[in-house]
Design an enzyme around this catalytic site. Structure first.
Site, short mmCIF file in Angstrom:
data_model
loop_
_atom_site.label_atom_id
_atom_site.label_comp_id
_atom_site.label_asym_id
_atom_site.label_seq_id
_atom_site.Cartn_x
_atom_site.Cartn_y
_atom_site.Cartn_z
N GLY A 246 12.02 44.97 43.83
CA GLY A 246 11.54 45.42 45.12
C GLY A 246 11.60 46.91 45.34
N CYS A 359 -18.44 39.07 49.74
CA CYS A 359 -19.02 38.59 50.99
C CYS A 359 -17.95 38.21 52.01
CB CYS A 359 -19.94 37.41 50.72
SG CYS A 359 -21.31 37.91 49.68
N TYR A 388 0.15 43.95 41.02
CA TYR A 388 -0.44 42.96 41.92
C TYR A 388 -1.92 43.20 42.18
CZ TYR A 388 4.52 42.15 42.45
OH TYR A 388 5.84 41.93 42.18
#
Ligand SMILES: *Cc1c(COP(=O)(O)O)cnc(C)c1O
Length: 429
Positions: A246, A359, A388
Protein backbone atom coordinates in the site's frame (compact mmCIF):
# COMPACT_ATOMS: atom_id res chain seq x y z
CA UNK A 1 6.39 16.54 -13.39
CA UNK A 2 7.08 13.20 -11.66
CA UNK A 3 10.72 12.89 -10.76
CA UNK A 4 11.18 9.60 -12.62
CA UNK A 5 10.31 11.08 -15.99
CA UNK A 6 13.25 11.45 -18.31
CA UNK A 7 13.32 14.16 -20.89
CA UNK A 8 15.68 14.84 -23.80
CA UNK A 9 17.28 18.26 -23.85
CA UNK A 10 14.87 19.04 -26.72
CA UNK A 11 11.90 18.39 -24.41
CA UNK A 12 10.96 14.98 -25.84
CA UNK A 13 9.91 12.23 -23.46
CA UNK A 14 12.14 9.19 -23.05
CA UNK A 15 11.34 5.94 -21.27
CA UNK A 16 14.26 3.84 -20.09
CA UNK A 17 16.43 5.91 -22.41
CA UNK A 18 14.25 5.23 -25.47
CA UNK A 19 12.42 8.17 -27.09
CA UNK A 20 8.68 7.73 -26.56
CA UNK A 21 7.95 8.77 -30.15
CA UNK A 22 10.15 5.93 -31.45
CA UNK A 23 8.30 3.44 -29.26
CA UNK A 24 4.92 4.64 -30.52
CA UNK A 25 6.15 4.42 -34.11
CA UNK A 26 7.66 0.95 -33.69
CA UNK A 27 4.93 -0.79 -31.66
CA UNK A 28 1.83 1.34 -32.28
CA UNK A 29 -0.47 2.72 -29.59
CA UNK A 30 -1.89 2.34 -27.03
CA UNK A 31 1.38 1.05 -25.66
CA UNK A 32 2.46 0.58 -22.05
CA UNK A 33 6.19 1.18 -21.73
CA UNK A 34 8.08 0.32 -18.54
CA UNK A 35 11.36 1.82 -17.44
CA UNK A 36 12.95 -1.36 -16.04
CA UNK A 37 15.65 0.43 -14.09
CA UNK A 38 12.92 2.39 -12.24
CA UNK A 39 11.44 -0.95 -11.09
CA UNK A 40 14.87 -2.16 -10.01
CA UNK A 41 15.49 1.08 -8.11
CA UNK A 42 12.27 0.65 -6.15
CA UNK A 43 13.15 -2.94 -5.31
CA UNK A 44 16.59 -1.78 -4.15
CA UNK A 45 15.00 0.92 -2.01
CA UNK A 46 12.76 -1.62 -0.21
CA UNK A 47 15.77 -3.87 0.32
CA UNK A 48 17.68 -0.95 1.79
CA UNK A 49 14.82 -0.24 4.20
CA UNK A 50 15.09 -3.79 5.56
CA UNK A 51 18.87 -3.96 5.50
CA UNK A 52 19.41 -3.07 9.15
CA UNK A 53 16.55 -5.13 10.55
CA UNK A 54 18.28 -7.87 12.54
CA UNK A 55 15.82 -10.69 11.90
CA UNK A 56 15.76 -10.07 8.15
CA UNK A 57 12.68 -10.01 6.01
CA UNK A 58 11.11 -10.52 2.68
CA UNK A 59 9.98 -8.20 -0.07
CA UNK A 60 6.96 -9.72 -1.72
CA UNK A 61 5.79 -8.19 -4.98
CA UNK A 62 1.98 -7.95 -4.90
CA UNK A 63 1.69 -9.17 -8.45
CA UNK A 64 -1.93 -8.18 -9.05
CA UNK A 65 -0.51 -4.72 -9.78
CA UNK A 66 1.02 -6.04 -13.00
CA UNK A 67 0.91 -9.77 -13.48
CA UNK A 68 3.15 -10.55 -16.44
CA UNK A 69 5.72 -13.24 -17.16
CA UNK A 70 8.36 -10.59 -17.74
CA UNK A 71 7.64 -9.07 -14.34
CA UNK A 72 7.75 -12.43 -12.50
CA UNK A 73 11.07 -13.14 -14.24
CA UNK A 74 12.39 -9.79 -13.12
CA UNK A 75 11.21 -10.35 -9.53
CA UNK A 76 12.81 -13.81 -9.47
CA UNK A 77 16.07 -12.37 -10.80
CA UNK A 78 16.01 -9.60 -8.21
CA UNK A 79 15.54 -12.25 -5.49
CA UNK A 80 12.23 -11.02 -4.15
CA UNK A 81 9.04 -13.00 -3.58
CA UNK A 82 5.58 -12.41 -4.96
CA UNK A 83 2.02 -12.79 -3.86
CA UNK A 84 -0.73 -14.21 -6.02
CA UNK A 85 -4.50 -13.94 -5.58
CA UNK A 86 -5.73 -16.62 -7.99
CA UNK A 87 -4.75 -19.88 -9.62
CA UNK A 88 -4.07 -17.90 -12.79
CA UNK A 89 -1.57 -15.65 -11.09
CA UNK A 90 0.05 -18.65 -9.41
CA UNK A 91 0.37 -20.36 -12.79
CA UNK A 92 1.93 -17.25 -14.31
CA UNK A 93 4.32 -16.77 -11.36
CA UNK A 94 5.55 -20.36 -11.65
CA UNK A 95 5.85 -20.02 -15.43
CA UNK A 96 7.90 -16.88 -14.85
CA UNK A 97 10.35 -18.85 -12.75
CA UNK A 98 9.36 -17.77 -9.25
CA UNK A 99 10.60 -20.15 -6.56
CA UNK A 100 7.43 -21.69 -4.98
CA UNK A 101 8.90 -21.03 -1.53
CA UNK A 102 8.87 -17.29 -2.34
CA UNK A 103 5.19 -17.28 -3.38
CA UNK A 104 2.40 -16.26 -1.04
CA UNK A 105 -1.31 -16.82 -1.72
CA UNK A 106 -3.91 -14.19 -0.79
CA UNK A 107 -7.63 -13.83 -1.32
CA UNK A 108 -10.96 -13.71 0.47
CA UNK A 109 -12.54 -16.55 -1.49
CA UNK A 110 -9.85 -18.93 -2.65
CA UNK A 111 -11.48 -21.73 -4.61
CA UNK A 112 -10.99 -25.39 -3.65
CA UNK A 113 -9.06 -26.06 -6.87
CA UNK A 114 -6.88 -23.01 -6.29
CA UNK A 115 -6.01 -24.13 -2.76
CA UNK A 116 -5.27 -27.61 -4.03
CA UNK A 117 -2.98 -26.20 -6.70
CA UNK A 118 -1.13 -24.11 -4.10
CA UNK A 119 -0.77 -27.13 -1.79
CA UNK A 120 0.59 -29.31 -4.59
CA UNK A 121 3.10 -26.65 -5.56
CA UNK A 122 4.22 -26.35 -1.92
CA UNK A 123 4.22 -22.57 -1.98
CA UNK A 124 5.86 -20.59 0.82
CA UNK A 125 2.75 -19.28 2.56
CA UNK A 126 -1.01 -19.35 2.26
CA UNK A 127 -2.50 -16.31 3.98
CA UNK A 128 -5.66 -17.65 5.55
CA UNK A 129 -8.51 -15.17 5.34
CA UNK A 130 -11.71 -16.76 6.72
CA UNK A 131 -13.25 -19.79 8.46
CA UNK A 132 -14.51 -21.36 5.24
CA UNK A 133 -10.97 -21.37 3.92
CA UNK A 134 -9.59 -22.96 7.10
CA UNK A 135 -12.07 -25.82 6.75
CA UNK A 136 -11.42 -26.27 3.04
CA UNK A 137 -7.68 -26.15 3.37
CA UNK A 138 -7.68 -28.52 6.33
CA UNK A 139 -9.60 -31.10 4.25
CA UNK A 140 -7.31 -30.70 1.25
CA UNK A 141 -4.20 -31.06 3.40
CA UNK A 142 -5.63 -34.13 5.12
CA UNK A 143 -6.44 -35.71 1.76
CA UNK A 144 -2.85 -35.09 0.59
CA UNK A 145 -1.34 -36.22 3.92
CA UNK A 146 0.63 -33.03 4.10
CA UNK A 147 0.95 -29.72 5.91
CA UNK A 148 1.11 -26.13 4.69
CA UNK A 149 2.74 -22.98 5.96
CA UNK A 150 0.04 -20.43 6.69
CA UNK A 151 -0.23 -16.93 8.08
CA UNK A 152 -3.37 -15.49 9.64
CA UNK A 153 -4.79 -12.35 8.05
CA UNK A 154 -6.09 -9.93 10.61
CA UNK A 155 -8.21 -6.83 9.91
CA UNK A 156 -6.50 -4.63 12.46
CA UNK A 157 -9.30 -2.06 12.69
CA UNK A 158 -7.20 0.74 11.22
CA UNK A 159 -8.65 2.95 8.55
CA UNK A 160 -6.10 4.09 6.02
CA UNK A 161 -6.60 7.60 4.68
CA UNK A 162 -7.39 6.52 1.17
CA UNK A 163 -10.30 5.83 -1.17
CA UNK A 164 -12.90 3.48 0.33
CA UNK A 165 -12.47 1.02 -2.55
CA UNK A 166 -8.81 0.52 -1.69
CA UNK A 167 -9.01 0.68 2.13
CA UNK A 168 -8.84 -2.82 3.57
CA UNK A 169 -7.75 -2.56 7.20
CA UNK A 170 -11.03 -1.46 8.76
CA UNK A 171 -13.10 -3.93 10.80
CA UNK A 172 -15.91 -4.12 8.23
CA UNK A 173 -13.50 -4.99 5.40
CA UNK A 174 -14.29 -8.10 3.35
CA UNK A 175 -10.70 -9.21 3.96
CA UNK A 176 -9.30 -11.00 6.97
CA UNK A 177 -10.44 -11.88 10.49
CA UNK A 178 -11.88 -9.17 12.70
CA UNK A 179 -10.05 -8.59 15.95
CA UNK A 180 -12.54 -6.95 18.27
CA UNK A 181 -15.25 -9.58 17.85
CA UNK A 182 -12.82 -12.35 18.81
CA UNK A 183 -12.95 -14.00 15.38
CA UNK A 184 -9.23 -13.66 14.76
CA UNK A 185 -8.51 -15.44 18.02
CA UNK A 186 -10.99 -18.19 17.20
CA UNK A 187 -9.31 -18.63 13.81
CA UNK A 188 -5.85 -18.91 15.33
CA UNK A 189 -7.15 -21.53 17.71
CA UNK A 190 -8.63 -23.52 14.83
CA UNK A 191 -5.31 -23.37 12.97
CA UNK A 192 -3.28 -24.40 16.01
CA UNK A 193 -5.67 -27.25 16.79
CA UNK A 194 -5.21 -28.88 13.41
CA UNK A 195 -2.12 -31.00 12.69
CA UNK A 196 -2.05 -29.74 9.09
CA UNK A 197 -1.07 -26.14 9.60
CA UNK A 198 2.34 -24.70 10.29
CA UNK A 199 1.28 -21.23 11.43
CA UNK A 200 4.29 -19.09 10.57
CA UNK A 201 2.89 -15.72 11.58
CA UNK A 202 0.45 -12.87 11.18
CA UNK A 203 -0.54 -10.63 8.31
CA UNK A 204 -2.34 -7.32 7.89
CA UNK A 205 -2.76 -4.92 4.97
CA UNK A 206 -4.39 -1.61 5.77
CA UNK A 207 -5.01 -0.29 2.26
CA UNK A 208 -3.35 1.31 -0.73
CA UNK A 209 -1.82 4.58 -1.89
CA UNK A 210 -0.80 5.48 1.68
CA UNK A 211 1.73 8.27 2.09
CA UNK A 212 2.59 8.58 5.76
CA UNK A 213 4.28 5.98 7.92
CA UNK A 214 1.70 6.58 10.66
CA UNK A 215 -0.94 4.11 9.51
CA UNK A 216 1.68 1.39 9.00
CA UNK A 217 3.18 2.08 12.42
CA UNK A 218 -0.20 2.00 14.14
CA UNK A 219 -0.78 -1.36 12.49
CA UNK A 220 2.67 -2.58 13.58
CA UNK A 221 2.03 -1.58 17.20
CA UNK A 222 -1.33 -3.30 17.17
CA UNK A 223 0.06 -6.47 15.61
CA UNK A 224 2.87 -6.74 18.15
CA UNK A 225 0.35 -6.33 20.99
CA UNK A 226 -1.55 -9.19 19.41
CA UNK A 227 1.58 -11.31 19.20
CA UNK A 228 2.15 -10.66 22.90
CA UNK A 229 -1.41 -11.61 23.81
CA UNK A 230 -1.39 -14.78 21.73
CA UNK A 231 2.02 -15.75 22.99
CA UNK A 232 0.60 -15.68 26.52
CA UNK A 233 -2.76 -17.26 25.69
CA UNK A 234 -1.68 -19.96 23.26
CA UNK A 235 2.10 -20.12 23.57
CA UNK A 236 2.01 -19.04 19.93
CA UNK A 237 5.18 -17.52 18.55
CA UNK A 238 5.00 -15.73 15.21
CA UNK A 239 8.13 -16.27 13.12
CA UNK A 240 7.04 -13.68 10.56
CA UNK A 241 5.13 -10.44 10.76
CA UNK A 242 3.72 -9.34 7.41
CA UNK A 243 2.60 -5.71 7.33
CA UNK A 244 1.24 -5.76 3.79
CA UNK A 245 1.66 -3.23 1.01
CA UNK A 246 0.00 0.00 0.00
CA UNK A 247 2.99 2.33 -0.25
CA UNK A 248 1.88 5.43 -2.15
CA UNK A 249 3.27 6.67 -5.45
CA UNK A 250 3.38 9.86 -7.48
CA UNK A 251 0.46 10.16 -9.90
CA UNK A 252 0.10 13.95 -9.83
CA UNK A 253 1.79 16.93 -8.22
CA UNK A 254 -0.28 16.54 -5.06
CA UNK A 255 1.20 13.08 -4.35
CA UNK A 256 4.43 13.28 -2.38
CA UNK A 257 5.51 9.76 -1.51
CA UNK A 258 8.39 9.06 0.84
CA UNK A 259 11.09 6.75 -0.45
CA UNK A 260 10.30 3.11 0.44
CA UNK A 261 13.61 2.82 2.29
CA UNK A 262 12.53 5.62 4.65
CA UNK A 263 9.10 4.19 5.44
CA UNK A 264 10.36 0.62 5.75
CA UNK A 265 13.32 1.58 7.94
CA UNK A 266 11.08 3.53 10.30
CA UNK A 267 8.57 0.70 10.31
CA UNK A 268 11.25 -1.87 11.13
CA UNK A 269 12.45 0.38 13.95
CA UNK A 270 8.92 0.53 15.37
CA UNK A 271 8.64 -3.25 15.22
CA UNK A 272 11.99 -3.70 16.98
CA UNK A 273 11.05 -1.27 19.76
CA UNK A 274 7.63 -2.82 20.29
CA UNK A 275 8.94 -6.40 20.20
CA UNK A 276 11.59 -5.50 22.75
CA UNK A 277 8.98 -3.90 25.03
CA UNK A 278 6.84 -7.01 24.71
CA UNK A 279 9.79 -9.26 25.49
CA UNK A 280 9.21 -11.35 22.38
CA UNK A 281 11.54 -12.80 19.81
CA UNK A 282 11.98 -10.59 16.77
CA UNK A 283 10.01 -12.00 13.80
CA UNK A 284 11.03 -11.72 10.17
CA UNK A 285 9.46 -8.60 8.68
CA UNK A 286 7.62 -9.07 5.40
CA UNK A 287 6.21 -6.28 3.21
CA UNK A 288 4.11 -6.57 0.06
CA UNK A 289 4.57 -3.62 -2.28
CA UNK A 290 2.64 -3.78 -5.55
CA UNK A 291 1.94 -0.33 -6.93
CA UNK A 292 5.16 1.15 -5.59
CA UNK A 293 7.35 -1.31 -7.52
CA UNK A 294 5.75 -0.88 -10.94
CA UNK A 295 3.41 2.14 -10.91
CA UNK A 296 5.72 5.04 -11.67
CA UNK A 297 7.85 2.87 -13.95
CA UNK A 298 4.98 2.54 -16.44
CA UNK A 299 3.84 5.11 -19.01
CA UNK A 300 0.98 4.65 -21.45
CA UNK A 301 1.39 6.16 -24.90
CA UNK A 302 -1.76 7.00 -26.82
CA UNK A 303 -2.43 8.64 -30.16
CA UNK A 304 -4.77 11.60 -30.10
CA UNK A 305 -7.74 11.40 -32.48
CA UNK A 306 -10.91 13.46 -32.34
CA UNK A 307 -11.58 16.52 -30.24
CA UNK A 308 -14.87 18.09 -29.26
CA UNK A 309 -15.24 21.58 -27.98
CA UNK A 310 -18.50 23.27 -26.98
CA UNK A 311 -17.59 26.79 -25.84
CA UNK A 312 -18.25 27.24 -22.16
CA UNK A 313 -19.30 23.59 -21.73
CA UNK A 314 -16.65 21.06 -22.61
CA UNK A 315 -13.40 20.42 -24.35
CA UNK A 316 -12.71 16.74 -24.98
CA UNK A 317 -9.51 15.27 -26.36
CA UNK A 318 -10.04 11.61 -27.35
CA UNK A 319 -7.29 9.00 -27.49
CA UNK A 320 -7.11 5.51 -29.03
CA UNK A 321 -7.45 3.70 -25.67
CA UNK A 322 -9.28 4.45 -22.44
CA UNK A 323 -11.15 2.48 -19.79
CA UNK A 324 -10.23 -0.83 -21.46
CA UNK A 325 -6.55 -0.31 -20.70
CA UNK A 326 -6.97 1.87 -17.61
CA UNK A 327 -10.18 1.56 -15.63
CA UNK A 328 -8.89 3.38 -12.53
CA UNK A 329 -10.21 6.87 -13.27
CA UNK A 330 -13.67 5.41 -14.05
CA UNK A 331 -13.58 2.97 -11.13
CA UNK A 332 -12.45 5.27 -8.37
CA UNK A 333 -11.70 8.66 -9.74
CA UNK A 334 -7.94 8.11 -9.96
CA UNK A 335 -5.97 11.13 -11.21
CA UNK A 336 -3.09 11.06 -13.69
CA UNK A 337 -0.61 13.42 -15.30
CA UNK A 338 -0.68 13.76 -19.09
CA UNK A 339 2.14 15.05 -21.26
CA UNK A 340 2.67 15.84 -24.90
CA UNK A 341 5.42 13.33 -25.71
CA UNK A 342 7.15 15.50 -28.32
CA UNK A 343 7.33 18.54 -26.06
CA UNK A 344 7.02 17.86 -22.35
CA UNK A 345 7.56 21.55 -21.61
CA UNK A 346 4.63 22.67 -23.76
CA UNK A 347 2.68 25.37 -21.91
CA UNK A 348 -0.45 24.08 -20.17
CA UNK A 349 -2.94 26.71 -21.19
CA UNK A 350 -5.84 24.65 -22.45
CA UNK A 351 -8.61 23.42 -20.13
CA UNK A 352 -9.42 19.94 -21.43
CA UNK A 353 -10.69 16.49 -20.46
CA UNK A 354 -8.97 13.42 -21.87
CA UNK A 355 -11.43 10.73 -22.83
CA UNK A 356 -11.11 7.28 -24.36
CA UNK A 357 -12.81 5.60 -27.33
CA UNK A 358 -15.13 3.33 -25.32
CA UNK A 359 -18.92 3.60 -25.38
CA UNK A 360 -19.37 4.97 -21.88
CA UNK A 361 -19.56 8.60 -20.82
CA UNK A 362 -17.53 7.58 -17.77
CA UNK A 363 -14.65 6.59 -20.05
CA UNK A 364 -12.42 9.42 -18.89
CA UNK A 365 -8.66 9.21 -18.37
CA UNK A 366 -7.98 12.74 -17.09
CA UNK A 367 -10.70 14.97 -15.66
CA UNK A 368 -10.84 18.60 -16.82
CA UNK A 369 -7.56 20.34 -16.09
CA UNK A 370 -5.02 22.64 -17.68
CA UNK A 371 -3.21 20.68 -20.38
CA UNK A 372 -0.96 21.30 -23.34
CA UNK A 373 -2.81 21.83 -26.61
CA UNK A 374 -3.24 18.41 -28.27
CA UNK A 375 -3.80 17.88 -32.00
CA UNK A 376 -4.78 14.78 -33.97
CA UNK A 377 -1.86 12.30 -34.28
CA UNK A 378 0.01 13.74 -31.32
CA UNK A 379 1.40 11.13 -28.93
CA UNK A 380 -0.04 11.66 -25.47
CA UNK A 381 1.82 10.13 -22.54
CA UNK A 382 -0.05 9.22 -19.38
CA UNK A 383 2.42 8.84 -16.52
CA UNK A 384 2.51 6.34 -13.66
CA UNK A 385 0.22 3.81 -15.31
CA UNK A 386 2.36 0.78 -14.47
CA UNK A 387 0.14 -0.56 -11.68
CA UNK A 388 -3.46 -1.80 -12.02
CA UNK A 389 -3.61 -0.71 -15.65
CA UNK A 390 -2.79 -3.72 -17.81
CA UNK A 391 -3.78 -6.12 -15.05
CA UNK A 392 -7.31 -4.66 -14.97
CA UNK A 393 -7.58 -4.34 -18.75
CA UNK A 394 -10.59 -5.69 -20.60
CA UNK A 395 -11.81 -6.31 -24.12
CA UNK A 396 -14.81 -4.04 -23.77
CA UNK A 397 -16.07 -2.97 -27.19
CA UNK A 398 -13.71 -5.62 -28.58
CA UNK A 399 -10.70 -3.43 -28.35
CA UNK A 400 -7.60 -5.58 -27.97
CA UNK A 401 -5.47 -5.08 -24.90
CA UNK A 402 -2.37 -2.96 -25.57
CA UNK A 403 1.17 -4.13 -26.15
CA UNK A 404 3.71 -3.84 -23.32
CA UNK A 405 7.35 -3.05 -23.78
CA UNK A 406 10.28 -3.08 -21.32
CA UNK A 407 12.88 -0.35 -21.81
CA UNK A 408 16.28 -0.21 -20.19
CA UNK A 409 19.57 1.45 -21.06
CA UNK A 410 18.13 2.83 -24.31
CA UNK A 411 16.99 -0.62 -25.50
CA UNK A 412 13.38 -1.77 -25.86
CA UNK A 413 11.97 -5.26 -25.71
CA UNK A 414 8.40 -6.32 -26.46
CA UNK A 415 7.13 -8.38 -23.48
CA UNK A 416 3.41 -8.62 -24.25
CA UNK A 417 2.06 -8.54 -27.80
CA UNK A 418 -0.89 -6.40 -28.72
CA UNK A 419 -4.08 -8.46 -28.71
CA UNK A 420 -5.39 -9.00 -32.24
CA UNK A 421 -8.99 -9.35 -33.42
CA UNK A 422 -8.39 -13.10 -33.80
CA UNK A 423 -6.94 -13.33 -30.27
CA UNK A 424 -10.19 -11.96 -28.96
CA UNK A 425 -12.18 -14.75 -30.63
CA UNK A 426 -9.93 -17.60 -29.53
CA UNK A 427 -12.30 -19.04 -26.93
CA UNK A 428 -15.48 -18.64 -28.91
CA UNK A 429 -17.14 -21.72 -30.43
C1 LIG B 1 -3.20 -5.24 -3.17
C2 LIG B 1 -2.45 -5.78 -2.03
C3 LIG B 1 -1.14 -5.37 -1.82
C4 LIG B 1 -0.45 -4.35 -2.67
O1 LIG B 1 -1.04 -3.10 -2.61
P1 LIG B 1 -0.30 -1.88 -3.36
O2 LIG B 1 -1.14 -0.72 -3.08
O3 LIG B 1 -0.27 -2.23 -4.80
O4 LIG B 1 1.05 -1.79 -2.76
C5 LIG B 1 -0.44 -5.97 -0.80
N1 LIG B 1 -1.02 -6.88 0.01
C6 LIG B 1 -2.30 -7.28 -0.16
C7 LIG B 1 -2.87 -8.29 0.75
C8 LIG B 1 -3.05 -6.74 -1.17
O5 LIG B 1 -4.31 -7.12 -1.33
Amino acid sequence: MPNKTEVHNNGQLKIGGVPALNLAEKYGTPLIAYDVSAIKQQIASFKKGLANYPAGGRIIYASKAFSALAMYRLAAKEDIGCDVVSGGELYAALAGGMDPEMIEFHGNNKLPEELEYAVKQKIGCIVVDNFHEIELLDKILAAHHTTAKVALRVAPGIEAETHKYIATGQSNSKFGFDLDSGQAQQALKALLDSPHFDVIGLHCHIGSQIFNAEGFEMAAVKMVKLMKRWSEEFGFSARILNLGGGFGIHYTESDQPLKPEIIVASLSQTVQTEIQKAGLELPELWVEPGRSLVGEAGTTLYTVGSTKKVPGLCNFVAVDGGMGDNIRPALYGAAYTALLAKDTNAPRNELATIVGKYCESGDVLVQAQMLPKFHADDILALLSTGAYGYSMASNYNRNGRPAVVFCEKAKDQLVIKRESYADMLRNEL
